[in-house]
Design a protein around this motif. Sequence first.
Motif, mmCIF file in Angstrom:
data_model
loop_
_atom_site.group_PDB
_atom_site.id
_atom_site.type_symbol
_atom_site.label_atom_id
_atom_site.label_comp_id
_atom_site.label_asym_id
_atom_site.label_seq_id
_atom_site.Cartn_x
_atom_site.Cartn_y
_atom_site.Cartn_z
ATOM 1 N N PHE A 105 -0.408 -0.199 -0.739
ATOM 2 C CA PHE A 105 -1.543 0.129 -1.597
ATOM 3 C C PHE A 105 -2.873 -0.115 -0.889
ATOM 4 C CE2 PHE A 105 -4.693 -1.333 -4.777
ATOM 5 C CZ PHE A 105 -4.836 -0.150 -5.485
ATOM 6 N N PHE A 106 -3.010 -1.268 -0.263
ATOM 7 C CA PHE A 106 -4.283 -1.573 0.393
ATOM 8 C C PHE A 106 -4.526 -0.664 1.594
ATOM 9 C CE2 PHE A 106 -3.783 -5.849 -1.695
ATOM 10 C CZ PHE A 106 -4.884 -5.704 -2.526
ATOM 11 N N ASN A 107 -3.463 -0.293 2.289
ATOM 12 C CA ASN A 107 -3.630 0.667 3.382
ATOM 13 C C ASN A 107 -4.061 2.034 2.860
ATOM 14 O OD1 ASN A 107 -2.982 -1.172 5.385
ATOM 15 N ND2 ASN A 107 -0.811 -0.632 5.421
ATOM 16 N N LEU A 108 -3.442 2.466 1.765
ATOM 17 C CA LEU A 108 -3.827 3.741 1.156
ATOM 18 C C LEU A 108 -5.255 3.688 0.627
ATOM 19 C CD1 LEU A 108 -0.525 4.552 -0.775
ATOM 20 C CD2 LEU A 108 -1.473 5.893 1.121
ATOM 21 N N LEU A 109 -5.616 2.546 0.050
ATOM 22 C CA LEU A 109 -6.966 2.393 -0.495
ATOM 23 C C LEU A 109 -8.011 2.477 0.613
ATOM 24 C CD1 LEU A 109 -8.501 1.856 -3.147
ATOM 25 C CD2 LEU A 109 -8.314 -0.598 -2.641
ATOM 26 N N ALA A 110 -7.724 1.828 1.750
ATOM 27 C CA ALA A 110 -8.653 1.902 2.880
ATOM 28 C C ALA A 110 -8.735 3.321 3.420
ATOM 29 C CB ALA A 110 -8.210 0.934 3.979
ATOM 30 N N GLY A 111 -7.605 4.000 3.504
ATOM 31 C CA GLY A 111 -7.611 5.369 4.000
ATOM 32 C C GLY A 111 -8.253 6.351 3.054
ATOM 33 N N GLN A 112 -8.301 6.002 1.766
ATOM 34 C CA GLN A 112 -8.860 6.894 0.759
ATOM 35 C C GLN A 112 -10.372 6.743 0.624
ATOM 36 O OE1 GLN A 112 -6.631 9.000 -0.572
ATOM 37 N NE2 GLN A 112 -8.350 10.130 -1.480
ATOM 38 N N SER A 113 -10.954 5.727 1.262
ATOM 39 C CA SER A 113 -12.386 5.484 1.103
ATOM 40 C C SER A 113 -13.220 6.659 1.599
ATOM 41 C CB SER A 113 -12.795 4.209 1.841
ATOM 42 O OG SER A 113 -12.555 4.331 3.240
ATOM 43 N N THR A 131 -3.577 4.666 -6.063
ATOM 44 C CA THR A 131 -2.570 4.273 -7.048
ATOM 45 C C THR A 131 -1.545 5.377 -7.245
ATOM 46 O OG1 THR A 131 -4.178 2.874 -8.194
ATOM 47 C CG2 THR A 131 -2.210 3.509 -9.426
ATOM 48 N N ALA A 132 -2.011 6.599 -7.386
ATOM 49 C CA ALA A 132 -1.086 7.724 -7.582
ATOM 50 C C ALA A 132 -0.139 7.863 -6.399
ATOM 51 C CB ALA A 132 -1.876 9.012 -7.790
ATOM 52 N N LYS A 133 -0.654 7.688 -5.183
ATOM 53 C CA LYS A 133 0.195 7.842 -3.998
ATOM 54 C C LYS A 133 1.207 6.716 -3.868
ATOM 55 C CE LYS A 133 -3.042 10.591 -1.244
ATOM 56 N NZ LYS A 133 -3.894 10.656 -0.035
ATOM 57 N N VAL A 134 0.774 5.468 -4.148
ATOM 58 C CA VAL A 134 1.708 4.362 -3.982
ATOM 59 C C VAL A 134 2.810 4.402 -5.035
ATOM 60 C CG1 VAL A 134 0.679 2.537 -5.441
ATOM 61 C CG2 VAL A 134 1.717 1.930 -3.245
ATOM 62 N N LEU A 135 2.531 5.011 -6.188
ATOM 63 C CA LEU A 135 3.556 5.112 -7.224
ATOM 64 C C LEU A 135 4.715 6.014 -6.804
ATOM 65 C CD1 LEU A 135 1.516 5.234 -10.569
ATOM 66 C CD2 LEU A 135 2.654 3.294 -9.490
ATOM 67 N N TRP A 136 4.474 6.911 -5.865
ATOM 68 C CA TRP A 136 5.578 7.725 -5.354
ATOM 69 C C TRP A 136 6.598 6.869 -4.615
ATOM 70 C CZ3 TRP A 136 6.916 11.971 -7.407
ATOM 71 C CH2 TRP A 136 5.969 12.890 -7.888
ATOM 72 N N TYR A 137 6.147 5.798 -3.965
ATOM 73 C CA TYR A 137 7.096 4.873 -3.346
ATOM 74 C C TYR A 137 7.934 4.183 -4.422
ATOM 75 C CZ TYR A 137 4.491 5.449 1.018
ATOM 76 O OH TYR A 137 3.907 5.971 2.141
ATOM 77 N N GLU A 138 7.315 3.911 -5.562
ATOM 78 C CA GLU A 138 8.055 3.341 -6.685
ATOM 79 C C GLU A 138 9.148 4.304 -7.161
ATOM 80 O OE1 GLU A 138 7.202 0.318 -8.972
ATOM 81 O OE2 GLU A 138 6.851 -0.226 -6.894
ATOM 82 N N VAL A 139 8.831 5.578 -7.181
ATOM 83 C CA VAL A 139 9.839 6.578 -7.553
ATOM 84 C C VAL A 139 11.013 6.521 -6.575
ATOM 85 C CG1 VAL A 139 10.305 9.046 -7.808
ATOM 86 C CG2 VAL A 139 8.173 8.083 -8.697
ATOM 87 N N GLY A 140 10.713 6.338 -5.294
ATOM 88 C CA GLY A 140 11.772 6.237 -4.293
ATOM 89 C C GLY A 140 12.678 5.045 -4.545
ATOM 90 N N ILE A 141 12.104 3.897 -4.944
ATOM 91 C CA ILE A 141 12.919 2.722 -5.241
ATOM 92 C C ILE A 141 13.780 2.974 -6.485
ATOM 93 C CG2 ILE A 141 12.891 0.255 -5.742
ATOM 94 C CD1 ILE A 141 10.191 0.081 -4.377
ATOM 95 N N ILE A 142 13.233 3.692 -7.442
ATOM 96 C CA ILE A 142 14.006 4.035 -8.637
ATOM 97 C C ILE A 142 15.202 4.909 -8.272
ATOM 98 C CG2 ILE A 142 13.951 5.334 -10.808
ATOM 99 C CD1 ILE A 142 11.056 4.396 -11.155
#
Length: 587
Positions: free
Chosen positions: A438-446, A535-546
């Motif tokens: 999440f924090f990596n995505l947040l930094a990249g999204q700035s 947040t939207a992007k990191v939730l896709w990793y959650e889908v993968g765990i599901i």
Amino acid sequence: MTQAADRTPATGEAAPEPDPRRWRAAAVILVAIALDLIDTTIVNVALPVMQSELDASKAALQWVAASYTLTFALSLITVGRIGDMLGRKRMITLGIGFFVLASLLCGVAQSTEMLIVSRVLQGLGGAVVMTQGLSIFQVAFPPRERAAVFGLFGALSGVAAMLGPVLGGILVDADLFGWSWRPIFLVNIPVGIVALIGVAAYVRESKSPRTQRLDLVGVALITLALLALLYPLVQGAEAGWPAWTFIAMAGSVPLFVAFALYERKKAARDGSALVEPSLFKERSFVAGLLVMLSFFAIISGLFFPFTLYLQAGLGFSPLAAGLATLPFSFGAMITSSFSALLAMRMGRKVLSIGMVVMGAGMTGLIWTVHHYGADLDGWNLAPALTVLGLGLGFVISPVVDIVLGGVPVEHAGSGSGLLSTANQLGAAAGVAVIGVLFFNLLAGQSGPATDDALPALRSQLAKVGVVSPGREQIVANFSVCAKENGKNTDERQAPAACRAIVPPGTVSPAQSGPVGEALADAAGQARKNGFAEATAKVLWYEVGIIVLGFFLTFALPKKGRRHEQGGAGGASRQEKPSTAAHKAPAS
């Protein structure tokens, strides 16, 4: 005359009569467990106030939250086995009393050091209560009733963890008696005392029929292994993931191997291993542990970035953020109240259905964040979070029943300790892995989020009369500042580019106020957009765990309630209670 069904298949002897007070005992124990689960999350919303009043560092605040979970996870297996040996009623009484005393110490703490030590004591008491509570359910209830009591436990697990932030927000905002954050701990004292009285009145003593000594070498090995794994997971993000965190986690592998080998030899030599190796011969037990690992990684991994999104990104207050997640709790409460009973007829299909429903809810949550973005409110979140909670309820109750349902009663403490440890490992791993992503995505999204906010900023500056080229210089400076600030790891120090966004002479004194407002609006819009996209992007990793959890459910037996069918393996054996007054009637 005693029916055959009332005899243990191993000996043919009459099984002990079920404790007539078992449901009252279960209600009391569930209250005590609820305190444990709520205290896992209730502290999070109070951290900013604690930081101000105790002059705490960011690292100290993290340990105020993490010390409870870490101690909880490190203690579970050991205290579970101690309960088998010394008596489960005795241990749960000690655990509740310890938890109440530690809560008092937390409430009167005058420094972060004292608060952290008190949270460690709280975690130890909570681990005792959790393991002994599950073990008492296993031995006090006949097989036909276990699904119901574990269903209640599942419903409580889903609701209590989510009520923590809501209750914490209410208590902190109320500032009862001027005590600020302290009531979030002090409220445990009267509830805990009621639970102690209830345990004394309604819980019947039980212990393993075989007297064993504590496996001290096993305790040392498993504690070192778990500490080597969990400590860097908790501390790694705060420390910036230095090399020692990866070395420590890698070092946990040989420690776990050494523990497994030693336990096998210990069990063969005198049968007093801390963790009974035969548990891992049960496919349902091993598969259930893996499902629980992935399951709690999903839940903890979700709400860590999601809470940050609501509070830091969208500006929700702690109470508003907690209330926004209530639909998740209601959904979990509904399905977990009956899913364990449903699993007795449908078996593992219920777990598979739950994972599918969770996947649908998570996908709906991603769509909601994408669609509403910076304009999202709590009502927008309700449909997706409700579906997600419904899916959770289909999983959490049946898994507990399936995993512990096949564990012999003499190893109930060890089995429940392993199960709870898997929960904590999954939760810690979920927060660590999803947090880093999440924090990596947040930094990249700035960068993209800032670029999206520039047209509106340029337009506002033009409306207040800032002329070019000064207007373009302000826009350019703002862009550099916002992008560097998005990658800034030290929130206490602003990047150098943010110190002179408005060059001298570009705006008049009359324009300075409106220009400041325009810059604040643009910064807020960039922050909201950046958090929403990350947040939207990191939730896709959650889908993968599901998806992984969905496939793991097929490793479980088709029918988890083997003991209901009179199968062997110890699940249907009833343990003789220590109270002679409750012997079964003669044939």
